[in-house]
Design a protein around this motif. Structure first.
Motif, mmCIF file in Angstrom:
data_model
loop_
_atom_site.group_PDB
_atom_site.id
_atom_site.type_symbol
_atom_site.label_atom_id
_atom_site.label_comp_id
_atom_site.label_asym_id
_atom_site.label_seq_id
_atom_site.Cartn_x
_atom_site.Cartn_y
_atom_site.Cartn_z
ATOM 1 N N UNK A 136 40.024 36.938 56.676
ATOM 2 C CA UNK A 136 39.391 36.536 57.923
ATOM 3 C C UNK A 136 38.536 35.295 57.832
ATOM 4 N N UNK A 137 38.761 34.483 56.790
ATOM 5 C CA UNK A 137 38.005 33.239 56.619
ATOM 6 C C UNK A 137 38.973 32.062 56.493
ATOM 7 N N UNK A 138 39.527 31.586 57.621
ATOM 8 C CA UNK A 138 40.406 30.420 57.542
ATOM 9 C C UNK A 138 39.660 29.209 56.995
ATOM 10 N N UNK A 139 40.419 28.327 56.354
ATOM 11 C CA UNK A 139 39.847 27.139 55.716
ATOM 12 C C UNK A 139 40.406 25.880 56.382
ATOM 13 N N UNK A 140 39.510 25.017 56.863
ATOM 14 C CA UNK A 140 39.893 23.723 57.411
ATOM 15 C C UNK A 140 39.421 22.637 56.454
#
Length: 293
Positions: free
Chosen positions: A178-182
């Protein structure tokens, strides 16, 4: 900004990435300074609302990574893009040279302990990518400063390949939890960087920003462009893409970054917690209690 298509700056590993083909300047997305400020206010307002929803939903967190050459505008981009977001929902960390304590851990450790909690946006000014950028340009950092066993660094080509693999796995792990990375690479030209470095020297109010080492590192420009290209090709994935942002115009750069962030947050399935009928009834009764005090 209706004509802005953030996907034109997105690289997810589906095609080969060639840094030399990427622009450092595009046509202005704004008509004048007032128009730029209006557009940025609209985007930062969206970011604030979306972050508040994320905080209330409490299922997602967002990790944003800013990488760039010196003077590309990392600090000012973070300052302006997140200026309208409630600071309670932000976790900002700037990674400098590793401390003695950090060198006594694995290379991801100092980033892991600074990851955001659910409901918040983590902002990394530089990151674990320094380990395949600066360290790759200056491998003596790995061989003489970092404390890996000799047999782990006997073949440096294998070291970089393993680190790329570790980074891909780590970012996939974050996404699954639940921690997308941009990831943003602010792509400034060598000419524009020169002008900004000179400006830091000539303007007394900016002298504090200038570091002699910036000029030394500028001498490795070609090597840095190569390792950035290699790192982006090796770690751009569908779940953790890279966005390569033209950085010669800071206003354009901020608008593009803010738009990408807003679009990413909108893509998450978030909502404010719903109140059932019983809870609604209790809330209505509390109104009467407050009014009668």
């Amino acid at each position: 900004m209706a004509h802005l298509k953030p996907e034109q700056f997105r690289f997810d590993g589906s095609t080969d990435f060639v840094l030399a083909d990427q622009p450092t300047k595009i046509d202005d997305l704004y008509d004048d300074k007032e128009h730029y400020e209006l557009l940025l206010r609209e985007l930062t307002s969206q970011l604030n609302e979306l972050q508040e929803t994320m905080f209330a939903h409490n299922r997602y967190g967002l990790v944003t990574i800013f990488q760039a050459m010196d003077a590309a505008g990392k600090d000012s981009t973070i300052q302006h893009v997140f200026s309208g977001v409630n600071p309670l929902g932000l976790r900002v960390h700037s990674f400098k040279r590793p401390s003695e304590q950090e060198l006594d851990h694995d290379f991801l450790w100092r980033n892991i302990i600074n990851l955001p909690e659910r409901g918040t946006i983590g902002i990394f000014n530089r990151s674990y990518y320094e380990e395949v950028l600066v360290v790759k340009v200056h491998p003596e950092i790995l061989t003489k400063t970092q404390r890996l066993p000799d047999d782990r660094i006997a073949d440096l080509d294998k070291v970089w390949k393993k680190r790329y693999k570790d980074l891909r796995h780590f970012e996939t792990y974050l996404h699954h939890n639940g921690f997308p990375v941009l990831k943003f690479f602010l792509n400034v030209s060598k000419r524009e960087q020169a002008e900004r470095l000179i400006d830091r020297i000539e303007d007394p109010s900016k002298n504090w920003k200038f570091d002699d080492q910036d000029v030394v590192e500028r001498g490795f420009w070609k090597q840095y462009m190569q390792v950035y290209e290699e790192a982006i090709n090796a770690t751009a994935t569908q779940k953790a893409p890279w966005y390569v942002i033209p950085a010669d115009d800071k206003k354009n750069m901020r608008l593009i970054v803010a738009k990408i962030l807003a679009d990413e947050l909108k893509s998450l399935k978030m909502e404010y917690p719903k109140v059932n009928k019983r809870q609604q009834k209790n809330l209505q009764e509390l109104i009467a209690v407050i009014q009668n005090e």
